[in-house]
Design an enzyme around this catalytic site. Structure first.
Site, PDB file in Angstrom:
ATOM      1  N   HIS A 113      31.781 -29.995 -22.702  1.00 54.92           N
ATOM      2  CA  HIS A 113      31.162 -29.252 -22.025  1.00 54.92           C
ATOM      3  C   HIS A 113      30.435 -30.004 -21.076  1.00 54.92           C
ATOM      4  O   HIS A 113      29.054 -29.736 -20.586  1.00 54.92           O
ATOM      5  CB  HIS A 113      30.009 -28.420 -22.694  1.00 54.92           C
ATOM      6  CG  HIS A 113      30.750 -27.392 -23.312  1.00 54.92           C
ATOM      7  ND1 HIS A 113      31.391 -26.247 -22.826  1.00 54.92           N
ATOM      8  CD2 HIS A 113      30.949 -27.119 -24.732  1.00 54.92           C
ATOM      9  CE1 HIS A 113      32.098 -25.587 -23.950  1.00 54.92           C
ATOM     10  NE2 HIS A 113      31.703 -26.153 -25.080  1.00 54.92           N
ATOM     11  N   GLU A 150      17.746 -49.101 -27.488  1.00 55.86           N
ATOM     12  CA  GLU A 150      16.540 -49.525 -28.004  1.00 55.86           C
ATOM     13  C   GLU A 150      16.606 -51.263 -27.929  1.00 55.86           C
ATOM     14  O   GLU A 150      15.793 -51.916 -27.218  1.00 55.86           O
ATOM     15  CB  GLU A 150      15.999 -49.412 -29.411  1.00 55.86           C
ATOM     16  CG  GLU A 150      15.397 -48.010 -29.529  1.00 55.86           C
ATOM     17  CD  GLU A 150      14.989 -47.819 -30.918  1.00 55.86           C
ATOM     18  OE1 GLU A 150      13.700 -47.306 -31.071  1.00 55.86           O
ATOM     19  OE2 GLU A 150      15.699 -47.951 -31.959  1.00 55.86           O
ATOM     20  N   LYS A 198       6.213 -51.060 -32.215  1.00 50.90           N
ATOM     21  CA  LYS A 198       6.649 -50.569 -33.418  1.00 50.90           C
ATOM     22  C   LYS A 198       5.971 -49.040 -33.743  1.00 50.90           C
ATOM     23  O   LYS A 198       6.398 -47.996 -34.397  1.00 50.90           O
ATOM     24  CB  LYS A 198       6.375 -51.404 -34.498  1.00 50.90           C
ATOM     25  CG  LYS A 198       6.872 -51.142 -35.867  1.00 50.90           C
ATOM     26  CD  LYS A 198       8.330 -50.982 -36.153  1.00 50.90           C
ATOM     27  CE  LYS A 198       8.602 -50.572 -37.446  1.00 50.90           C
ATOM     28  NZ  LYS A 198      10.347 -50.004 -37.377  1.00 50.90           N
ATOM     29  N   LYS A 204      19.518 -46.645 -31.459  1.00 54.40           N
ATOM     30  CA  LYS A 204      19.479 -48.168 -31.864  1.00 54.40           C
ATOM     31  C   LYS A 204      20.145 -48.816 -30.659  1.00 54.40           C
ATOM     32  O   LYS A 204      19.629 -49.842 -30.343  1.00 54.40           O
ATOM     33  CB  LYS A 204      20.430 -48.415 -33.043  1.00 54.40           C
ATOM     34  CG  LYS A 204      19.989 -47.764 -34.423  1.00 54.40           C
ATOM     35  CD  LYS A 204      18.691 -48.497 -34.948  1.00 54.40           C
ATOM     36  CE  LYS A 204      17.527 -48.137 -34.440  1.00 54.40           C
ATOM     37  NZ  LYS A 204      16.820 -46.865 -34.608  1.00 54.40           N
ATOM     38  N   TRP A 235      -0.004 -54.040 -25.866  1.00 47.30           N
ATOM     39  CA  TRP A 235       1.037 -53.419 -25.141  1.00 47.30           C
ATOM     40  C   TRP A 235       0.451 -52.410 -24.118  1.00 47.30           C
ATOM     41  O   TRP A 235      -0.380 -51.562 -24.448  1.00 47.30           O
ATOM     42  CB  TRP A 235       1.685 -52.480 -26.457  1.00 47.30           C
ATOM     43  CG  TRP A 235       3.152 -51.788 -26.036  1.00 47.30           C
ATOM     44  CD1 TRP A 235       4.018 -52.141 -26.096  1.00 47.30           C
ATOM     45  CD2 TRP A 235       3.156 -50.494 -25.665  1.00 47.30           C
ATOM     46  NE1 TRP A 235       5.209 -51.118 -25.632  1.00 47.30           N
ATOM     47  CE2 TRP A 235       4.259 -50.222 -25.323  1.00 47.30           C
ATOM     48  CE3 TRP A 235       1.955 -49.403 -25.104  1.00 47.30           C
ATOM     49  CZ2 TRP A 235       4.734 -49.099 -24.866  1.00 47.30           C
ATOM     50  CZ3 TRP A 235       2.545 -48.076 -24.624  1.00 47.30           C
ATOM     51  CH2 TRP A 235       3.812 -48.020 -24.253  1.00 47.30           C
ATOM     52  N   CYS A 255      -1.185 -51.964 -29.999  1.00 50.75           N
ATOM     53  CA  CYS A 255      -1.712 -53.030 -30.026  1.00 50.75           C
ATOM     54  C   CYS A 255      -2.133 -53.466 -31.045  1.00 50.75           C
ATOM     55  O   CYS A 255      -2.139 -52.645 -32.259  1.00 50.75           O
ATOM     56  CB  CYS A 255      -2.882 -53.102 -28.945  1.00 50.75           C
ATOM     57  SG  CYS A 255      -3.000 -52.337 -27.407  1.00 50.75           S
ATOM     58  N   GLU A 302      21.105 -41.181 -33.741  1.00 54.25           N
ATOM     59  CA  GLU A 302      20.492 -42.323 -34.047  1.00 54.25           C
ATOM     60  C   GLU A 302      21.078 -43.639 -33.628  1.00 54.25           C
ATOM     61  O   GLU A 302      20.634 -44.487 -33.345  1.00 54.25           O
ATOM     62  CB  GLU A 302      20.469 -42.362 -35.525  1.00 54.25           C
ATOM     63  CG  GLU A 302      19.588 -43.481 -36.249  1.00 54.25           C
ATOM     64  CD  GLU A 302      18.275 -43.881 -35.774  1.00 54.25           C
ATOM     65  OE1 GLU A 302      17.607 -43.063 -35.074  1.00 54.25           O
ATOM     66  OE2 GLU A 302      17.821 -44.867 -36.248  1.00 54.25           O
ATOM     67  N   ARG A 343       3.788 -55.034 -33.053  1.00 56.83           N
ATOM     68  CA  ARG A 343       3.008 -53.695 -32.427  1.00 56.83           C
ATOM     69  C   ARG A 343       2.905 -53.944 -31.167  1.00 56.83           C
ATOM     70  O   ARG A 343       2.658 -52.730 -30.231  1.00 56.83           O
ATOM     71  CB  ARG A 343       1.662 -53.839 -33.128  1.00 56.83           C
ATOM     72  CG  ARG A 343       1.659 -53.531 -34.389  1.00 56.83           C
ATOM     73  CD  ARG A 343       0.234 -53.285 -35.264  1.00 56.83           C
ATOM     74  NE  ARG A 343      -0.225 -52.183 -34.438  1.00 56.83           N
ATOM     75  CZ  ARG A 343      -0.543 -51.349 -35.414  1.00 56.83           C
ATOM     76  NH1 ARG A 343       0.046 -51.164 -36.545  1.00 56.83           N
ATOM     77  NH2 ARG A 343      -0.924 -50.103 -34.781  1.00 56.83           N
ATOM     78  N   ASN A 346      -7.561 -51.039 -29.209  1.00 60.05           N
ATOM     79  CA  ASN A 346      -6.374 -50.384 -29.253  1.00 60.05           C
ATOM     80  C   ASN A 346      -6.642 -48.949 -29.154  1.00 60.05           C
ATOM     81  O   ASN A 346      -7.475 -48.386 -29.790  1.00 60.05           O
ATOM     82  CB  ASN A 346      -5.763 -50.824 -30.513  1.00 60.05           C
ATOM     83  CG  ASN A 346      -4.363 -50.013 -30.956  1.00 60.05           C
ATOM     84  OD1 ASN A 346      -3.850 -49.627 -29.916  1.00 60.05           O
ATOM     85  ND2 ASN A 346      -3.967 -50.290 -32.315  1.00 60.05           N
ATOM     86  N   GLY A 347      -5.968 -48.457 -28.292  1.00 60.59           N
ATOM     87  CA  GLY A 347      -5.943 -46.849 -27.948  1.00 60.59           C
ATOM     88  C   GLY A 347      -6.337 -46.539 -26.566  1.00 60.59           C
ATOM     89  O   GLY A 347      -5.941 -47.397 -25.549  1.00 60.59           O
TER      90      GLY A 347
HETATM   91  C1  G6P Z   1       8.345 -45.903 -32.051  1.00 63.32           C
HETATM   92  C2  G6P Z   1       9.238 -46.970 -32.775  1.00 63.32           C
HETATM   93  C3  G6P Z   1      10.568 -46.069 -33.426  1.00 63.32           C
HETATM   94  C4  G6P Z   1       9.978 -45.144 -34.268  1.00 63.32           C
HETATM   95  C5  G6P Z   1       9.161 -44.037 -33.633  1.00 63.32           C
HETATM   96  C6  G6P Z   1       8.295 -43.246 -34.488  1.00 63.32           C
HETATM   97  O1  G6P Z   1       9.126 -45.370 -31.077  1.00 63.32           O
HETATM   98  O2  G6P Z   1       9.638 -47.951 -31.681  1.00 63.32           O
HETATM   99  O3  G6P Z   1      11.304 -46.991 -34.083  1.00 63.32           O
HETATM  100  O4  G6P Z   1      11.201 -44.339 -34.747  1.00 63.32           O
HETATM  101  O5  G6P Z   1       8.000 -44.772 -33.087  1.00 63.32           O
HETATM  102  O6  G6P Z   1       7.651 -43.744 -35.445  1.00 63.32           O
HETATM  103  P1  G6P Z   1       7.125 -43.474 -36.844  1.00 63.32           P
HETATM  104  O7  G6P Z   1       6.385 -44.723 -37.212  1.00 63.32           O
HETATM  105  O8  G6P Z   1       6.204 -42.186 -36.746  1.00 63.32           O
HETATM  106  O9  G6P Z   1       8.389 -43.320 -37.463  1.00 63.32           O
END
Ligand code: G6P
Length: 610
Positions: free
Chosen positions: A506, A490, A605, A487, A74, A2, A483, A27, A100-101
């Site tokens: 496999h 996501e 994020k 992407k 969030w 949040c 990765e 966030r 937040n938390g």
């Molecule tokens: C969230 C974000 C990702 C990120 C991950 C780790 O899931 O959506 O994009 O890779 O957290 O975040 P950090 O800030 O620790 O790299």
């Protein structure tokens, strides 16, 4: 997760809070709200959905207030709704909190408060905080001490802000596990979960540490520990440009950040390449270089994209520094009984520097005596501050939820750390020189890849309706496959899996037919011929193939349906180049599907809860 923002001063805080919330919206974005004190009243205005909906609602009300707090949520406990949105108020509506938390023991506290007659309106864990603070306040404690006493009964994490019309000249803030900063202005002060929300107003920042609480007035502040000990906080000058956190004419932050990679990678290397000595200069590791180089083992801990960067680093460290490496998901590491040996070095990779699992794993590793090195982007973030030593990646603020430029900068810094260790161990000056010189060529090569944007956008058109995707690569490009798939998942909500190309037979090969696109990361490296055999296997089963290939590879065009040709570099650095076309491909597919790429559903994020 949040976002939190607050203002106290002489100006009307409503536009300041709305603007701050918009900067924090990455966030969390399922609901938003403001808590305001004005004309002797306290009130909360909340709305489900995006901050712009809250803004529309507030415009009609024409409220002016010089003290307020704002929150973008969030959801953790309770569905996204207006009732569950923050701020939460006490029964009489005189006091509001934003949080937040996660309050882990909320159920027990809630039961106790309900027995005392407190009425809960929401399904959130956060609401217990306002009633608990209210309970202490009614017993004659000041707002500051009521908050402090309430928080001392709470298990879990919080970044919290409290306002009350009974003490209308202050905002109380406290932190434990979730970020909280105070921004110092002239006759006005700010609070926020993230410096981004304040940078338009001030660059003078006070970072609260875990277990600290502060009382913020318009012209001063006072801080203590939750256990009531006095503390002196330093005001830090933060360097950040407003331009860095705006879209600068791009449609989305994500494409801006992808396009910025020539510059961000340059910034990650600036002043750190010693070509003549074949060395990397990393000021942040000063005094720790020998200890790191003598490590018997390196354990890398991270989440999400940062974890993928850790996987690439495993190949780097093992190939050049010849140190055994383990790469761990932070969430798994912290709940196992990890064996930490003397002479282990641990590396914690985090863009935000606030990811709850990574931070908790770091604290556990410190407790067990490991040397802890942080690789972070956000300057002054919790992981950067908690680590014994570390290196900033200097990619600049990353706002798009899907990480792009932070990944390439993480790889640059991990390559530099590899060089530092390798040169202290076995690597020759000649080899060091050639790798460091090659690193210096990366920005120009990235520039050339970014010019393929239109070509990749055209390819994306043909895959908007795909339901599944397979990403395949080997060696250094196996983590890139992971990765690339992440992407796409996501931001486009297309199911995608990353696999080591040879492992395909496999299992995943059973999925391949004309409806299953496969992306091969197949530059001309030592495993090229083997990857070509895997391409043939997919082709034989009519899979549609996109290949990220070397510029000088003429053979591959006849084997695959689409090629994205990129410049070559040495294997160790190849992921910094091969990932960029995959970022662009995911971006364009998602945009063509009409999706909000900067704020994909259910994601945040900075994951500051477990
Ligand atoms: C969230 C974000 C990702 C990120 C991950 C780790 O899931 O959506 O994009 O890779 O957290 O975040 P950090 O800030 O620790 O790299």
């Amino acid at each position: 997760m949040c976002g939190i923002v607050g203002y106290i001063g002489d100006k009307n805080c409503v536009p300041i809070l709305i603007e701050g919330l918009k900067r924090l919206e990455y966030r969390g974005y399922d609901s938003a709200g403001l808590g305001l004190l004005y004309n002797g009243n306290a009130s909360a205005i909340k709305s489900k959905g995006k901050v712009s909906l809250l803004e529309d609602k507030i415009e009609g009300l024409n409220i002016k207030s010089s003290l307020g707090i704002g929150h973008t949520r969030w959801a953790t406990h309770g569905e996204p709704s207006e009732i569950n949105a923050h701020p939460h108020g006490n029964d009489s509506g005189s006091m509001f909190i934003i949080h937040n938390g996660i309050i882990e023991n909320y159920a027990v506290i809630k039961k106790r408060l309900q027995k005392l007659g407190y009425v809960f309106k929401s399904d959130t864990d956060s609401e217990v905080l306002v009633h608990l603070i209210d309970d202490f306040h009614k017993k004659g404690n000041s707002l500051f001490h009521s908050t402090r006493l309430a928080l001392s009964q709470v298990d879990g994490t919080y970044g919290i802000a409290v306002i009350s019309k009974t003490e209308p000249d202050k905002i109380i803030v406290a932190k434990n596990g979730s970020p909280l900063v105070i921004g110092i202005g002239d006759d006005e002060n700010f609070i926020a979960s993230d410096v981004n929300a304040l940078i338009a107003h001030t660059s003078k920042i006070v970072y609260l540490e875990d277990g600290e609480i502060a009382e913020v007035y318009k012209d001063s502040f006072m801080a203590k520990t939750i256990t009531d000990e006095d503390i002196l906080k330093e005001i830090v000058q933060v360097e950040m440009d407003l331009d860095e956190i705006s879209k600068s004419g791009y449609q989305h932050f994500m494409i801006k950040e992808i396009m910025e990679q020539t510059e961000s990678v340059t910034n990650s290397m600036r002043g750190r390449l010693l070509v003549e000595e074949g060395l990397a200069k990393l000021g942040g590791l000063k005094g720790f270089e020998d200890q790191i180089a003598k490590s018997n083992r390196i354990i890398i801990v991270a989440c999400g994209t940062s974890w993928h960067a850790g996987l690439v680093a495993e190949y780097m460290f093992e190939q050049f520094a010849e140190i055994p490496v383990e790469v761990e998901y932070a969430s798994e590491f912290r709940y196992r009984n990890p064996v930490i040996l003397p002479n282990d070095t641990m590396i914690f990779i985090s863009q935000s520097g606030e990811t709850a699992d990574t931070l908790a794993a770091l604290k556990e590793a410190k407790r067990r005596g490991a040397l802890c090195l942080g690789v972070c982007n956000a300057v002054g973030s919790s992981i950067a501050r908690e680590s014994h030593t570390g290196v900033y990646i200097h990619a600049g603020p990353e706002i798009g939820v899907a990480s792009t430029k932070a990944f390439t900068s993480q790889l640059v810094v991990l390559a530099l750390i590899t060089m530092l260790i390798a040169r202290k161990r076995h690597m020759s000056l000649a080899d060091g020189k050639s790798i460091i010189s090659e690193m210096a060529t990366l920005p120009a090569k990235i520039e050339r890849i970014l010019k393929l944007n239109d070509h990749i956008e055209k390819i994306a058109e043909d895959f908007v309706n795909a339901k599944n995707f397979l990403y395949l690569g080997r060696g250094y490009n196996f983590p890139v496959a992971l990765e690339g798939a992440l992407k796409l998942k996501e931001i486009s909500y297309i199911h995608a899996e990353g696999y080591p190309a040879a492992e395909m037979k496999h299992g995943p090969i059973a999925l391949i037919d004309e409806n299953m696109p496969a992306v091969f990361i197949s530059p001309k490296d030592s495993v090229y011929e083997k990857v070509i055999s895997n391409i043939e296997e997919v082709k034989a089963r009519k899979g549609r193939i996109i290949a990220v290939a070397s510029e000088n590879d003429d053979k591959i065009d006849s084997l695959v349906d689409y090629t994205i040709k990129i410049p070559d570099t040495i294997r160790m650095l190849m992921p910094i180049l091969t990932v960029i076309p995959l970022q662009l491909l995911a971006y364009h597919i998602a945009v063509k599907k009409g999706l909000n790429v900067d704020q994909p559903r259910n994601l945040a994020k900075s994951v500051t809860v477990e």
